[in-house]
Design an enzyme around this catalytic site. Structure first.
Site, PDB file in Angstrom:
ATOM      1  N   TYR A 158       0.836  -1.209   0.000  1.00 20.17           N
ATOM      2  CA  TYR A 158       0.000   0.000   0.000  1.00 20.17           C
ATOM      3  C   TYR A 158       0.870   1.258   0.000  1.00 20.17           C
ATOM      4  O   TYR A 158       0.365   2.353  -0.245  1.00 20.17           O
ATOM      5  CB  TYR A 158      -0.947   0.046   1.212  1.00 20.17           C
ATOM      6  CG  TYR A 158      -1.960  -1.062   1.322  1.00 20.17           C
ATOM      7  CD1 TYR A 158      -2.174  -1.971   0.288  1.00 20.17           C
ATOM      8  CD2 TYR A 158      -2.723  -1.204   2.485  1.00 20.17           C
ATOM      9  CE1 TYR A 158      -3.112  -2.986   0.415  1.00 20.17           C
ATOM     10  CE2 TYR A 158      -3.672  -2.211   2.612  1.00 20.17           C
ATOM     11  CZ  TYR A 158      -3.859  -3.105   1.577  1.00 20.17           C
ATOM     12  OH  TYR A 158      -4.785  -4.102   1.714  1.00 20.17           O
ATOM     13  N   GLY A 162     -16.562  -2.579  -1.713  1.00 17.13           N
ATOM     14  CA  GLY A 162     -16.072  -1.315  -2.254  1.00 17.13           C
ATOM     15  C   GLY A 162     -15.693  -1.366  -3.723  1.00 17.13           C
ATOM     16  O   GLY A 162     -16.205  -0.584  -4.531  1.00 17.13           O
ATOM     17  N   ILE A 179     -12.479  -5.259   7.859  1.00 18.05           N
ATOM     18  CA  ILE A 179     -11.646  -4.050   7.810  1.00 18.05           C
ATOM     19  C   ILE A 179     -12.265  -3.002   6.883  1.00 18.05           C
ATOM     20  O   ILE A 179     -11.672  -2.621   5.868  1.00 18.05           O
ATOM     21  CB  ILE A 179     -10.202  -4.394   7.354  1.00 18.05           C
ATOM     22  CG1 ILE A 179     -10.210  -5.321   6.119  1.00 18.05           C
ATOM     23  CG2 ILE A 179      -9.423  -5.036   8.486  1.00 18.05           C
ATOM     24  CD1 ILE A 179      -8.864  -5.370   5.389  1.00 18.05           C
ATOM     25  N   ASN A 192     -19.237   2.220  11.563  1.00 16.46           N
ATOM     26  CA  ASN A 192     -18.668   0.914  11.217  1.00 16.46           C
ATOM     27  C   ASN A 192     -18.148   0.126  12.422  1.00 16.46           C
ATOM     28  O   ASN A 192     -17.838  -1.062  12.284  1.00 16.46           O
ATOM     29  CB  ASN A 192     -17.543   1.086  10.183  1.00 16.46           C
ATOM     30  CG  ASN A 192     -18.057   1.536   8.828  1.00 16.46           C
ATOM     31  OD1 ASN A 192     -19.263   1.585   8.607  1.00 16.46           O
ATOM     32  ND2 ASN A 192     -17.150   1.881   7.924  1.00 16.46           N
TER      33      ASN A 192
END
Ligand code: NAG
Ligand code: NAG
Ligand code: NAG
Ligand code: NAG
Length: 316
Positions: A64, A225, A265, A277
Site C-alpha cells: 500500500y 467497495g 476491515i 462501522n
C-alpha cells in the site's frame, strides 16, 4: 452461527470491540480500519481519526506504500494518550513483484515494513498473494509459497510478528503451506461480504475448507467497495433490515459478518462512517435476518474473472 459466541472470549481496549482468537491466546479485534489505496498523508489522517474514535486495529500492507504515514499517526496517538502499543492491533502484508520489493525475502521485506511503521512488531503479518505479479500474469507455485511461508515463520520466532497468515489463498494453496509449516497460518484474508453467503468455492476461496482447517476466515472489501455498487450501503435488503434496528444498511452488511465471528476491515475517511462501522456490538440481527442476508446472491464477488470466481483459485 452460534459458534460465534465460542470465539468471543476476550475484548480489545477502549470501545470493548469483541475479538476472535486467531492463535492460542491471541485475540484479534473483529473490526479494524482499512487503508488500501490511501497514500501516506490520507492514511495517516484516517488512522489518526479512527484511533481517536476508538478503533484499536489497523490493516495495512507493504504494497500500500503508506506505512510511513500510518507509523507517524500511531506514534503520535500513543504519545498523546499514553496508550500502550500492546493495546493496539496492527495487521500488515508482504509480497514480492511490486515497486520497492526488489528481490528481498519476505522476512527482510517485513523488517523494512516495520521500520516504515516505526514498530518493533506487528500483531499479524500476512503473505499478501499466493503468487508474484508480473506484467502479464501472476506466477505462483507450491515451492514459491512454501519458501515465502518459511521466510515469515522466522518473524514469529524473532518476535517481529505475534502471528502470521495469508491473503487471497485458496484451499490448494493453503495445503502447500500445511506440508511445510511449523507454525500454522492464523488467518486467511479474502474478499467476503453479503451476496457471497451461498457462493461456490471459487468465489469464497473455499470458506468451508478454511473453516474446517482451523484457519480464521478474515474479510476484506466487507462493503464490496471495488465491486462498483453501493448495494451494501443503501440497497433495499440491508436498508429494510437496518430500519428495524435504527441502523444503516452498511451497519447491517458489516454486522452479518461480525455476528459470524469474521473479522472485517471496512475503509472510510469519513469520521461519521468510521463511527458507524464500529457501532456493531450492542445489537443483534435475528436468525431470520441473518438467513435473509446469507441467502442474498448480490453483489457477487468483484474483481475476479467472473461473478463466480475471485480469481485466486486459478493461480498456479
Ligand atoms: C494523497 O492523496 C490525496 C487524495 O487523493 C491527494 O489530494 C494528495 O495530493 C496526495 N498526496 C500526495 C503527497 O501524493
Ligand atoms: C537480487 O539479488 C542478487 C543477489 O542475491 C543481487 O545481485 C541483485 O542485485 C538483486 N536484484 C535486485 C533487483 O535487487
Ligand atoms: C437512531 O439512531 C440515531 C443515530 O445513531 C440516534 O441518534 C437516534 O437517537 C436513534 N433513534 C432511536 C429511536 O433510537
Ligand atoms: C475452481 O477453479 C479451478 C481453477 O480454475 C477449476 O479447476 C475448478 O473446476 C473450479 N471449481 C468450480 C467448482 O468451479
Amino acid at each position: 452461527m452460534n459458534l460465534f459466541y465460542v470465539f468471543l472470549v476476550g475484548s480489545a481496549a477502549a470501545l470493548n470491540i469483541p475479538t476472535v482468537e486467531i492463535a492460542p491466546g491471541v485475540q484479534m479485534p473483529l473490526v479494524g480500519i482499512g487503508t488500501w489505496q490511501y497514500n501516506d498523508t490520507v492514511a495517516g489522517a484516517v488512522v489518526a481519526s479512527a484511533l481517536d474514535i476508538g478503533y484499536t486495529a489497523i490493516d495495512t500492507a507493504f504494497g500500500y506504500n503508506n506505512g510511513v504515514g500510518i507509523g507517524k499517526a500511531i506514534k503520535s496517538y500513543l504519545a498523546k494518550t499514553g496508550t500502550q502499543r500492546s493495546e493496539l492491533w496492527i495487521t500488515s502484508k508482504v509480497m514480492t513483484g511490486i515497486p520497492g520489493a526488489g528481490n528481498l525475502s519476505m522476512y527482510d521485506l517485513a523488517l523494512q515494513n516495520l521500520e516504515d511503521l516505526q514498530l518493533d512488531y506487528v500483531d499479524l503479518m500476512l503473505l499478501h498473494f499466493p503468487c508474484k505479479p508480473t506484467a502479464t500474469s501472476c506466477d505462483g507455485s507450491a515451492a514459491f509459497r512454501q519458501e515465502q511461508w518459511k521466510s515469515i515463520e522466522r518473524l514469529v520466532t524473532d518476535k517481529k510478528a505475534r502471528t502470521i497468515g495469508v491473503s487471497h489463498y485458496c484451499a490448494r494453496q493453503l495445503q502447500d503451506i500445511f506440508k511445510v509449516m511449523t507454525i500454522k497460518p492464523a488467518l486467511n484474508q479474502v474478499q467476503y461480504h453479503v451476496g457471497m453467503g451461498m457462493a461456490g468455492v471459487n468465489s469464497t476461496d473455499d470458506k468451508k475448507f478454511v473453516d474446517a482447517n482451523g484457519v480464521v476466515y478474515g474479510s476484506f472489501s466487507p462493503l464490496c467497495g471495488p465491486c462498483g455498487t453501493k448495494e451494501l450501503i443503501d440497497g433495499p435488503l440491508v436498508t429494510s433490515i437496518g430500519n428495524a434496528h435504527n441502523k444503516t444498511g452498511a451497519q447491517v452488511a458489516l454486522k452479518w459478518q461480525v455476528q459470524q465471528g469474521i473479522p472485517i476491515i471496512p475503509k472510510t475517511h469519513n469520521p461519521v462512517h468510521q463511527k458507524e462501522n464500529i457501532d456493531l456490538f450492542d445489537w443483534e440481527l435475528t436468525a431470520d435476518e441473518m438467513k435473509q442476508l446469507t441467502l442474498a446472491t448480490s453483489p457477487p464477488v468483484g474483481g475476479g474473472p467472473s461473478a463466480t470466481d475471485s480469481g485466486d483459485c486459478g493461480i498456479p
